[in-house]
Design a protein around this motif. Structure first.
Motif, PDB file in Angstrom:
ATOM      1  N   LYS A 110      33.054-114.442 -25.846  1.00 12.46           N
ATOM      2  CA  LYS A 110      32.890-114.715 -27.279  1.00 12.46           C
ATOM      3  C   LYS A 110      31.536-115.397 -27.481  1.00 12.46           C
ATOM      4  O   LYS A 110      31.098-116.178 -26.625  1.00 12.46           O
ATOM      5  N   VAL A 111      30.914-115.123 -28.618  1.00 15.83           N
ATOM      6  CA  VAL A 111      29.591-115.699 -28.892  1.00 15.83           C
ATOM      7  C   VAL A 111      29.684-116.711 -30.024  1.00 15.83           C
ATOM      8  O   VAL A 111      30.206-116.401 -31.100  1.00 15.83           O
ATOM      9  N   ILE A 112      29.188-117.933 -29.749  1.00 18.04           N
ATOM     10  CA  ILE A 112      29.169-118.952 -30.800  1.00 18.04           C
ATOM     11  C   ILE A 112      27.726-119.404 -31.025  1.00 18.04           C
ATOM     12  O   ILE A 112      26.924-119.420 -30.094  1.00 18.04           O
ATOM     13  N   ILE A 113      27.427-119.712 -32.292  1.00 19.68           N
ATOM     14  CA  ILE A 113      26.035-120.030 -32.621  1.00 19.68           C
ATOM     15  C   ILE A 113      25.950-121.310 -33.459  1.00 19.68           C
ATOM     16  O   ILE A 113      26.925-121.730 -34.087  1.00 19.68           O
ATOM     17  N   GLY A 114      24.754-121.904 -33.448  1.00 19.87           N
ATOM     18  CA  GLY A 114      24.524-123.089 -34.265  1.00 19.87           C
ATOM     19  C   GLY A 114      23.052-123.439 -34.288  1.00 19.87           C
ATOM     20  O   GLY A 114      22.224-122.743 -33.701  1.00 19.87           O
ATOM     21  N   GLN A 123      27.333-120.090 -41.724  1.00 17.37           N
ATOM     22  CA  GLN A 123      28.485-119.198 -41.517  1.00 17.37           C
ATOM     23  C   GLN A 123      28.164-117.784 -42.036  1.00 17.37           C
ATOM     24  O   GLN A 123      28.559-116.787 -41.426  1.00 17.37           O
ATOM     25  N   VAL A 124      27.424-117.728 -43.139  1.00 23.00           N
ATOM     26  CA  VAL A 124      27.063-116.412 -43.707  1.00 23.00           C
ATOM     27  C   VAL A 124      26.231-115.633 -42.692  1.00 23.00           C
ATOM     28  O   VAL A 124      26.472-114.437 -42.434  1.00 23.00           O
ATOM     29  N   PHE A 125      25.261-116.320 -42.074  1.00 19.02           N
ATOM     30  CA  PHE A 125      24.409-115.675 -41.063  1.00 19.02           C
ATOM     31  C   PHE A 125      25.257-115.241 -39.866  1.00 19.02           C
ATOM     32  O   PHE A 125      25.089-114.134 -39.333  1.00 19.02           O
ATOM     33  N   CYS A 126      26.187-116.101 -39.481  1.00 12.51           N
ATOM     34  CA  CYS A 126      27.079-115.804 -38.358  1.00 12.51           C
ATOM     35  C   CYS A 126      27.854-114.504 -38.625  1.00 12.51           C
ATOM     36  O   CYS A 126      27.924-113.620 -37.771  1.00 12.51           O
ATOM     37  N   ILE A 180      25.545-111.317 -38.492  1.00 12.24           N
ATOM     38  CA  ILE A 180      25.082-110.801 -37.190  1.00 12.24           C
ATOM     39  C   ILE A 180      26.238-110.515 -36.225  1.00 12.24           C
ATOM     40  O   ILE A 180      26.025-110.072 -35.108  1.00 12.24           O
ATOM     41  N   GLY A 181      27.466-110.789 -36.668  1.00 11.27           N
ATOM     42  CA  GLY A 181      28.631-110.444 -35.847  1.00 11.27           C
ATOM     43  C   GLY A 181      28.917-111.406 -34.708  1.00 11.27           C
ATOM     44  O   GLY A 181      29.480-111.014 -33.679  1.00 11.27           O
ATOM     45  N   ALA A 182      28.522-112.685 -34.881  1.00  9.27           N
ATOM     46  CA  ALA A 182      28.916-113.690 -33.871  1.00  9.27           C
ATOM     47  C   ALA A 182      30.384-114.038 -34.093  1.00  9.27           C
ATOM     48  O   ALA A 182      30.923-113.836 -35.191  1.00  9.27           O
ATOM     49  N   ASP A 183      31.027-114.589 -33.060  1.00 12.06           N
ATOM     50  CA  ASP A 183      32.457-114.901 -33.189  1.00 12.06           C
ATOM     51  C   ASP A 183      32.707-116.229 -33.891  1.00 12.06           C
ATOM     52  O   ASP A 183      33.802-116.464 -34.389  1.00 12.06           O
ATOM     53  N   GLY A 184      31.697-117.103 -33.893  1.00  5.94           N
ATOM     54  CA  GLY A 184      31.906-118.384 -34.575  1.00  5.94           C
ATOM     55  C   GLY A 184      30.622-119.158 -34.746  1.00  5.94           C
ATOM     56  O   GLY A 184      29.657-118.959 -34.002  1.00  5.94           O
ATOM     57  N   TYR A 185      30.638-120.023 -35.770  1.00  7.30           N
ATOM     58  CA  TYR A 185      29.494-120.893 -36.057  1.00  7.30           C
ATOM     59  C   TYR A 185      30.010-122.318 -36.160  1.00  7.30           C
ATOM     60  O   TYR A 185      31.098-122.555 -36.679  1.00  7.30           O
ATOM     61  N   SER A 186      29.230-123.259 -35.642  1.00 10.37           N
ATOM     62  CA  SER A 186      29.605-124.656 -35.883  1.00 10.37           C
ATOM     63  C   SER A 186      28.368-125.439 -36.305  1.00 10.37           C
ATOM     64  O   SER A 186      27.281-125.226 -35.771  1.00 10.37           O
ATOM     65  N   LEU A 235      35.568-125.450 -32.068  1.00 11.76           N
ATOM     66  CA  LEU A 235      35.423-123.993 -32.209  1.00 11.76           C
ATOM     67  C   LEU A 235      35.653-123.296 -30.865  1.00 11.76           C
ATOM     68  O   LEU A 235      36.406-122.311 -30.791  1.00 11.76           O
ATOM     69  N   ALA A 236      35.008-123.825 -29.820  1.00  8.39           N
ATOM     70  CA  ALA A 236      35.134-123.203 -28.491  1.00  8.39           C
ATOM     71  C   ALA A 236      36.607-123.154 -28.077  1.00  8.39           C
ATOM     72  O   ALA A 236      37.102-122.110 -27.645  1.00  8.39           O
ATOM     73  N   LYS A 237      37.302-124.265 -28.255  1.00 11.80           N
ATOM     74  CA  LYS A 237      38.723-124.314 -27.864  1.00 11.80           C
ATOM     75  C   LYS A 237      39.545-123.341 -28.696  1.00 11.80           C
ATOM     76  O   LYS A 237      40.430-122.662 -28.189  1.00 11.80           O
ATOM     77  N   SER A 238      39.235-123.274 -30.004  1.00 11.67           N
ATOM     78  CA  SER A 238      40.058-122.411 -30.870  1.00 11.67           C
ATOM     79  C   SER A 238      39.839-120.938 -30.531  1.00 11.67           C
ATOM     80  O   SER A 238      40.770-120.139 -30.579  1.00 11.67           O
ATOM     81  N   LEU A 239      38.617-120.569 -30.143  1.00  8.80           N
ATOM     82  CA  LEU A 239      38.361-119.161 -29.799  1.00  8.80           C
ATOM     83  C   LEU A 239      39.029-118.769 -28.487  1.00  8.80           C
ATOM     84  O   LEU A 239      39.308-117.597 -28.258  1.00  8.80           O
ATOM     85  N   LEU A 240      39.282-119.763 -27.644  1.00  3.66           N
ATOM     86  CA  LEU A 240      39.875-119.451 -26.334  1.00  3.66           C
ATOM     87  C   LEU A 240      41.394-119.524 -26.353  1.00  3.66           C
ATOM     88  O   LEU A 240      42.048-119.049 -25.444  1.00  3.66           O
ATOM     89  N   SER A 241      41.944-120.143 -27.403  1.00  2.00           N
ATOM     90  CA  SER A 241      43.400-120.354 -27.384  1.00  2.00           C
ATOM     91  C   SER A 241      44.133-119.098 -27.839  1.00  2.00           C
ATOM     92  O   SER A 241      43.597-118.282 -28.547  1.00  2.00           O
TER      93      SER A 241
END
Ligand code: B1M
Length: 205
Positions: free
Chosen positions: A168-172, A178-181, A184-190, A199-205
């Motif tokens: 999964k790809v997360i950006i910041g 969030q709009v940019f995220c 570009i099709g990233a999985d999450g922004y923080s 965010l990292a924990k929630s994407l892995l759970s």
């Protein structure tokens, strides 16, 4: 464990190290020293940082105390076969040399029990792909501080997809939204380092 957590919160490196040694000598399980002492302390710092109750220097000092204690604890964790929560590759994207925020995110993730592979700054898609093949990460985190380097994130996501890498790809980073995220099709922004852990924990759970 509470004293150890407090030592991390205060950034008291000497106490963090001596309490970790004491806990090991007392036969406390290394996993418990990590989660109930060190990670618990960094967790408190994360929440306080998010709420603007502490600032970057306090976070850096707490992370330094945790790092010193981890140097003693890490061999014991390996002996006991304690697995990290997950592996994250993190870097600041190509063309961008800002790393203070990225380093904070890396520290918070380490503090939460993630194995962090930090590729530094100015990281091209080739470097991300090479590292992903070597480390098989669960997550890939990207930071950008310049409006001119944000588009590099999209190229890296494309390369990751083309290579069939399942992370999964997360950006910041300050200009990232969030709009940019979503665009570009990233999985999450923080927006900050503490929420990056959530965010990292929630994407892995
Ligand atoms: Co630069 N710089 N800088 N700079 N610099 C900014 C970003 C800028 C906003 C200043 C300004 O003009 N007001 C501006 C960008 C403008 C724009 O793009 N719109 C700018 C510029 C223009 C430049 C240069 C081009 C200047 C020049 O040379 N003409 C140049 C570019 C160099 C390059 O990268 N190729 C440059 C250089 C530098 C220094 C080297 C001098 C230095 C960086 C030192 C370093 O990082 N080791 C620097 C600094 C320090 C800044 C400012 C002042 C501070 C950035 C910072 O560290 N903030 C910055 C102005 C500002 O932001 N006020 C500025 C603190 C840090 C904790 O916050 O990085 O946002 P931040 O990280 C946060 C969140 O964003 C988030 O969590 C962090 C903690 O909560 N986060 C993530 C960050 N990454 C994440 C990744 C995630 C999740 C969350 O992954 C999941």
């Amino acid at each position: 464990m509470q004293a150890l957590a407090d030592a991390v919160i205060k950034g008291d490196q000497a106490s963090a190290v001596s309490l970790t040694k004491e806990a090991i000598d007392a036969g406390i399980a290394p996993a418990s020293i990590l989660s109930d002492g060190l990670v618990a302390g960094m967790g408190v710092i994360g929440v306080r940082f998010k709420n603007n109750e502490v600032y970057i220097p306090e976070v850096l000092i707490a992370a330094r105390a945790m790092k010193a204690a981890m140097e003693i604890l890490e061999p014991k964790l390996i002996e006991c076969g304690v697995e990290p929560v997950a592996t994250v590759i993190i870097a600041t994207v190509a063309g961008d040399l800002h790393d203070i925020g990225k380093n904070l995110v890396a520290m918070m993730l380490k503090g939460a029990g993630f194995r962090v592979v930090d590729l530094g700054v100015n990281c091209t898609s080739e470097k991300y792909i090479e590292a992903a093949k070597e480390h098989n990460p669960d997550l890939i985190a990207m930071s950008a501080l310049l409006t001119t380097t944000m588009p590099a994130m999209e190229g890296i996501i494309q390369a990751i997809k083309e290579e069939g890498i399942g992370a999964k790809v997360i950006i910041g980073g300050a200009p990232v939204t969030q709009v940019f995220c979503d665009k570009i099709g990233a999985d999450g922004y923080s927006p900050d380092a503490a929420s990056a852990v959530v965010l990292a924990k929630s994407l892995l759970s």
